[in-house]
Design a protein around this motif. Structure first.
Motif, PDB file in Angstrom:
ATOM      1  N   SER A   1       5.441  61.396  76.169  1.00  0.00           N
ATOM      2  CA  SER A   1       4.327  62.097  76.831  1.00  0.00           C
ATOM      3  C   SER A   1       3.245  62.496  75.861  1.00  0.00           C
ATOM      4  O   SER A   1       1.848  62.177  76.260  1.00  0.00           O
ATOM      5  CB  SER A   1       4.769  63.560  77.307  1.00  0.00           C
ATOM      6  N   ARG A   2       3.423  62.805  74.568  1.00  0.00           N
ATOM      7  CA  ARG A   2       2.472  62.785  73.589  1.00  0.00           C
ATOM      8  C   ARG A   2       1.804  61.605  73.185  1.00  0.00           C
ATOM      9  O   ARG A   2       0.529  61.498  73.074  1.00  0.00           O
ATOM     10  CB  ARG A   2       2.906  63.616  72.382  1.00  0.00           C
ATOM     11  N   MET A   3       2.460  60.625  73.405  1.00  0.00           N
ATOM     12  CA  MET A   3       1.906  59.257  72.991  1.00  0.00           C
ATOM     13  C   MET A   3       0.996  58.791  74.002  1.00  0.00           C
ATOM     14  O   MET A   3      -0.340  58.472  73.815  1.00  0.00           O
ATOM     15  CB  MET A   3       3.225  58.189  72.994  1.00  0.00           C
ATOM     16  N   ALA A   4       1.390  58.957  75.277  1.00  0.00           N
ATOM     17  CA  ALA A   4       0.383  59.125  76.427  1.00  0.00           C
ATOM     18  C   ALA A   4      -0.814  59.706  76.195  1.00  0.00           C
ATOM     19  O   ALA A   4      -1.888  59.136  76.623  1.00  0.00           O
ATOM     20  CB  ALA A   4       0.996  59.530  77.639  1.00  0.00           C
TER      21      ALA A   4
ATOM     22  N   ARG B   1       1.597  53.932  81.341  1.00  0.00           N
ATOM     23  CA  ARG B   1       3.078  53.530  81.189  1.00  0.00           C
ATOM     24  C   ARG B   1       4.043  54.570  80.497  1.00  0.00           C
ATOM     25  O   ARG B   1       5.000  54.893  80.782  1.00  0.00           O
ATOM     26  CB  ARG B   1       2.917  52.240  80.048  1.00  0.00           C
ATOM     27  N   PHE B   2       3.252  55.345  79.332  1.00  0.00           N
ATOM     28  CA  PHE B   2       4.168  56.127  78.794  1.00  0.00           C
ATOM     29  C   PHE B   2       4.310  57.465  79.336  1.00  0.00           C
ATOM     30  O   PHE B   2       5.292  58.204  79.325  1.00  0.00           O
ATOM     31  CB  PHE B   2       3.517  56.518  77.312  1.00  0.00           C
ATOM     32  N   SER B   3       3.321  57.869  80.177  1.00  0.00           N
ATOM     33  CA  SER B   3       3.482  59.071  81.291  1.00  0.00           C
ATOM     34  C   SER B   3       4.787  58.759  82.381  1.00  0.00           C
ATOM     35  O   SER B   3       5.263  59.489  82.409  1.00  0.00           O
ATOM     36  CB  SER B   3       2.290  59.404  81.834  1.00  0.00           C
ATOM     37  N   GLN B   4       4.736  57.570  82.738  1.00  0.00           N
ATOM     38  CA  GLN B   4       5.878  57.249  83.835  1.00  0.00           C
ATOM     39  C   GLN B   4       7.145  57.261  83.089  1.00  0.00           C
ATOM     40  O   GLN B   4       7.932  57.667  83.422  1.00  0.00           O
ATOM     41  CB  GLN B   4       5.492  55.843  84.282  1.00  0.00           C
ATOM     42  N   GLN B   5       7.041  56.792  81.643  1.00  0.00           N
ATOM     43  CA  GLN B   5       8.464  56.483  81.027  1.00  0.00           C
ATOM     44  C   GLN B   5       8.867  57.860  80.672  1.00  0.00           C
ATOM     45  O   GLN B   5      10.138  58.361  80.877  1.00  0.00           O
ATOM     46  CB  GLN B   5       8.384  55.977  79.855  1.00  0.00           C
ATOM     47  N   SER B   6       7.993  58.919  80.322  1.00  0.00           N
ATOM     48  CA  SER B   6       8.296  60.184  80.140  1.00  0.00           C
ATOM     49  C   SER B   6       8.751  60.996  81.459  1.00  0.00           C
ATOM     50  O   SER B   6      10.022  61.719  81.210  1.00  0.00           O
ATOM     51  CB  SER B   6       7.287  61.000  79.675  1.00  0.00           C
ATOM     52  N   GLN B   7       8.366  60.671  82.544  1.00  0.00           N
ATOM     53  CA  GLN B   7       8.914  61.228  83.688  1.00  0.00           C
ATOM     54  C   GLN B   7      10.243  60.715  84.096  1.00  0.00           C
ATOM     55  O   GLN B   7      11.022  61.750  84.504  1.00  0.00           O
ATOM     56  CB  GLN B   7       7.735  60.796  84.854  1.00  0.00           C
ATOM     57  N   GLN B   8      10.611  59.527  83.785  1.00  0.00           N
ATOM     58  CA  GLN B   8      11.862  59.068  84.049  1.00  0.00           C
ATOM     59  C   GLN B   8      12.749  59.825  83.034  1.00  0.00           C
ATOM     60  O   GLN B   8      14.004  60.157  83.467  1.00  0.00           O
ATOM     61  CB  GLN B   8      11.980  57.592  84.053  1.00  0.00           C
ATOM     62  N   LEU B   9      12.497  59.869  81.927  1.00  0.00           N
ATOM     63  CA  LEU B   9      13.517  60.640  81.157  1.00  0.00           C
ATOM     64  C   LEU B   9      13.680  61.945  81.181  1.00  0.00           C
ATOM     65  O   LEU B   9      14.701  62.320  81.194  1.00  0.00           O
ATOM     66  CB  LEU B   9      13.085  60.109  79.547  1.00  0.00           C
ATOM     67  N   ILE B  10      12.702  62.678  81.777  1.00  0.00           N
ATOM     68  CA  ILE B  10      12.973  64.293  81.623  1.00  0.00           C
ATOM     69  C   ILE B  10      13.294  64.489  83.135  1.00  0.00           C
ATOM     70  O   ILE B  10      13.399  65.649  83.387  1.00  0.00           O
ATOM     71  CB  ILE B  10      11.762  64.889  81.339  1.00  0.00           C
ATOM     72  N   LYS B  11      13.503  63.598  84.040  1.00  0.00           N
ATOM     73  CA  LYS B  11      13.818  64.208  85.323  1.00  0.00           C
ATOM     74  C   LYS B  11      14.905  64.873  85.576  1.00  0.00           C
ATOM     75  O   LYS B  11      16.137  64.706  85.154  1.00  0.00           O
ATOM     76  CB  LYS B  11      14.002  62.628  86.109  1.00  0.00           C
ATOM     77  N   GLY B  12      14.924  66.053  86.078  1.00  0.00           N
ATOM     78  CA  GLY B  12      16.208  66.679  86.492  1.00  0.00           C
ATOM     79  C   GLY B  12      16.501  67.631  85.290  1.00  0.00           C
ATOM     80  O   GLY B  12      17.722  68.101  85.155  1.00  0.00           O
ATOM     81  N   MET B  13      15.677  67.754  84.450  1.00  0.00           N
ATOM     82  CA  MET B  13      16.004  68.557  83.128  1.00  0.00           C
ATOM     83  C   MET B  13      15.120  69.991  82.942  1.00  0.00           C
ATOM     84  O   MET B  13      15.239  70.572  81.756  1.00  0.00           O
ATOM     85  CB  MET B  13      15.621  67.817  81.598  1.00  0.00           C
ATOM     86  N   ASN B  14      14.986  70.297  84.220  1.00  0.00           N
ATOM     87  CA  ASN B  14      14.221  71.720  84.460  1.00  0.00           C
ATOM     88  C   ASN B  14      13.075  71.922  83.144  1.00  0.00           C
ATOM     89  O   ASN B  14      13.122  73.132  82.844  1.00  0.00           O
ATOM     90  CB  ASN B  14      15.234  72.672  84.079  1.00  0.00           C
ATOM     91  N   ASP B  15      12.269  70.887  83.081  1.00  0.00           N
ATOM     92  CA  ASP B  15      10.923  71.069  82.464  1.00  0.00           C
ATOM     93  C   ASP B  15       9.792  70.695  83.149  1.00  0.00           C
ATOM     94  O   ASP B  15       9.197  69.880  83.030  1.00  0.00           O
ATOM     95  CB  ASP B  15      11.202  70.391  81.166  1.00  0.00           C
ATOM     96  N   ALA B  16       9.360  71.764  84.046  1.00  0.00           N
ATOM     97  CA  ALA B  16       8.345  71.788  85.090  1.00  0.00           C
ATOM     98  C   ALA B  16       7.010  71.512  84.410  1.00  0.00           C
ATOM     99  O   ALA B  16       6.090  70.916  85.070  1.00  0.00           O
ATOM    100  CB  ALA B  16       8.319  72.959  86.038  1.00  0.00           C
TER     101      ALA B  16
END
Length: 659
Positions: A228-231, A245-260
């Protein structure tokens, strides 16, 4: 440790069973279990930490509630230092340091940043007291992140680099995730300074560190934050494709981890990319998704995420010419900025609202925004001045602290160095004593050998002197028998001078070349008289020889001169010639005697006489040069037709040079 594992095994089924209940019930179950009087306080502290990290993250308020329970217990036990064993006191100090670090992180997410710095400093102090330097440097990195947030970069960077320096020098106790934490913090400093390429460089190092671990939720979450920071950095560089690209990758990795909060940041950035591409519908859809999310806890980071979301929606509607909605969302963004009191966010929101108000012909609101910008400009100048002073003071304090640490380290090193010098001195004295004892023994042996050689040399000379005297007496007798009384008297006078020279030189190990030449000339004049002037002689000394500074063993040349006269000229009636040279060849002193007699073959055929003097001299030369293969070079002299016209003898003379 075994007791801790035993209690952890006892308590864990209770925690798992309580998962089906609400969060409060789960925590109540933990607190009830911790009341067991058989539990040691260190076990309680570790159990709280394990439970907290297992079920909650930094985005959940219960995480900080449990941290406070841990901190209160640690502080209570720390205060009992007078009754605690040293090892226990160290553990309580460590736990307290960890608690203050978490407290600093909690205030990082709230508008009260000064409290965050205060608690990070306390964490650093407690970890230093416990001599837990690794965790002390973790706290310094966290402090650097907060200083970066406050744009106090000059104070932030030394903290991070000091931690990196420690990690590099203690790799045996530092993990890859520790380096990742340091790299991430350093990249964050560069990101906020607008040095995007440098930020990306350190974010890539962060990812590389996390890639060394097995894939799990912890690793995925932190890799998601890093991407996310790289994005954000790529967006700052206007590389919108990489930002997407990096924002989407970040979204996939943190999905379901309760960090809205992080999800809102990623969605807003994706929406901004669509907006930059003039993809209005996609941008609006993404922004609405972002603003619909609800963080579990209201923090400054969450507020900042909502600020960017509302500001972006305001810009979107302004570009779509829907000025009413543009003003609505920009006003919300301005309200959030005023709540969190962030100067640059207030500036961005007021500028956007000013433009929208002008376009709506709401001049009153436009004037208010203009005045706000003027006020913010003056405030920023005052704040910059204050920050400059604060930074100078903090830099002074930092350098002063560094100097004190350096002096303390130097004192410690000096004490260690003094012990090392003392031990080295003792060892050196032992070695020197052994060396001098060995050298003294060797010198005694060398002196004994030298004295033995000198005695031998003198003995050889004394063997040669009677031989020479015998020959001379025989020559005088022959003159008397032939009734050449005047010649005999003259010969006897010169012989007495030569005898005195020989006797004086016999007691010397070395004589000068000047003295040797004088003795040779005297000897030749006697021999010339004896042979009735049948030969002439020449003694030549090379011009580059300093005859009074070069010293050589006495009586080395006489036997070879005698042999040239007696045997080389034995068949020569008149016009005999003895030529003697002293010269240097490649730094070596050389002697050469030539005659114009029959040569060596003729001499050998004519006489079987064995020269004792020459044998003695050869033995002396071997003794001086320590070379058993020492050679006296002999050769015949020939004319153009190949006829023998004389003989030559040459050899190297050992010598010493005195200036």
């Amino acid at each position: 440790m075994s007791r801790l594992l035993k209690w952890a095994a006892f308590l864990w089924p209770l925690f798992v069973f309580s998962m089906s209940y609400a969060q409060d019930s789960r925590i109540d179950s933990l607190l009830t279990a911790l009341k067991n009087p058989k539990l040691h306080d260190t076990t309680r502290l570790r159990t709280i930490a394990l439970f907290r990290d297992q079920y909650y993250t930094g985005a959940d308020k219960n995480y900080y509630y449990l941290s406070k329970v841990l901190g209160d217990l640690a502080y209570k036990k720390y205060q009992q230092k007078s009754t605690n064993a040293p090892k226990l006191q160290k553990k309580y100090t460590m736990w307290l340091g960890s608690y203050y670090s978490l407290l600093g992180s909690e205030y990082f997410k709230k508008p009260d940043h000064e409290k965050g710095l205060f608690y990070f400093d306390k964490s650093i102090a407690f970890h230093k007291e416990a001599k837990e330097f690794k965790h002390m440097h973790f706290a310094m990195i966290s402090k650097a992140a907060l200083l970066t947030k406050l744009k106090r970069y000059d104070e932030a960077i030394p903290n991070v680099f000091q931690a990196l320096k420690y990690f590099e020098s203690h790799k045996d106790e530092v993990y890859a995730e520790d380096f990742a934490y340091a790299y991430y913090s350093l990249a964050y400093v560069y990101l906020k300074q607008g040095k995007f390429e440098k930020a990306i460089e350190y974010y890539e190092k962060t990812l590389k560190c996390y890639q060394e671990y097995d894939k799990n939720n912890y690793v995925d979450y932190h890799m998601g934050k890093t991407r996310s920071r790289m994005a954000e950095a790529y967006f700052g560089m206007k590389d919108y494709e990489q930002a997407m690209r990096f924002s989407q990758q970040s979204q996939q990795l943190i999905k379901g981890m309760n960090d809205a909060t992080l999800e809102i940041e990623n969605l807003c950035r994706i929406g901004m990319v669509h907006l930059e591409r003039s993809e209005m519908d996609q941008a609006e859809n993404i922004f609405r998704q972002a603003l619909a999310l609800q963080p579990s806890e209201t923090t400054i980071l969450a507020e900042e995420a909502f600020f960017h979301g509302n500001l972006a929606m305001g810009r979107l509607y302004a570009e779509k010419q829907d000025l009413s909605k543009a003003a609505f969302y920009t006003e919300k963004a301005l309200s959030i900025a005023q709540t969190i009191n962030e100067g640059f966010q207030l500036t961005d929101a007021s500028k956007q609202l000013y433009d929208i108000s002008l376009r709506r012909k709401d001049y009153k609101r436009a004037l208010e925004m203009f005045q706000l910008q003027q006020k913010l400009g003056d405030a920023s100048k005052i704040e910059a001045s204050k920050n400059a002073m604060a930074q100078q003071q903090l830099r002074y304090d930092f350098e002063k602290k560094e100097l004190k640490l350096k002096l303390d380290a130097e004192k410690k090193e000096a004490a260690q160095r003094n012990w090392l010098i003392a031990l080295s001195g003792v060892l050196l004295l032992i070695l020197l004593g052994a060396y001098f004892y060995y050298r003294n023994s060797k010198q005694k042996q060398a002196i004994a050998t030298l004295e033995k050689n000198q005695i031998k040399q003198k003995l050889l000379i004394t063997q040669m002197n009677p031989h020479f005297i015998f020959n001379s007496v025989q020559n005088i007798r022959n003159l008397i028998d032939r009734q050449k009384n005047d010649d005999a008297v003259k010969y006897l006078d010169e012989f007495s001078v030569l005898t005195r020279q020989i006797l004086e030189n016999s007691n010397e190990n070395y004589i000068s070349l000047d003295e040797e030449v004088a003795m040779v000339k005297n000897y030749l004049s006697i021999q010339q008289l004896l042979y009735n002037h049948k030969f002439n002689y020449a003694v030549r000394v090379a011009d580059d020889l300093e005859t009074d500074s070069i010293f050589l063993p006495p009586m080395l040349t006489q036997p070879f001169i005698e042999n040239a006269i007696k045997h080389g000229l034995s068949h020569t009636g008149v016009n005999g010639m003895i030529d003697i040279r002293f010269f240097l060849d490649a730094g070596k002193l050389c002697f050469e005697v030539t005659d114009n007699g029959k040569g060596f073959d003729a001499n050998k055929a004519a006489s079987n006489h064995k020269s004792m003097a020459m044998n003695i001299t050869r033995e002396r030369l071997v003794g001086y040069t320590k070379n058993q293969d020492f050679a006296v070079h002999t050769s015949n002299l020939q004319d153009q037709d190949g006829n023998v016209v004389g003989a030559k003898v040459s050899f190297e003379i050992p010598y010493i040079y005195e200036n």
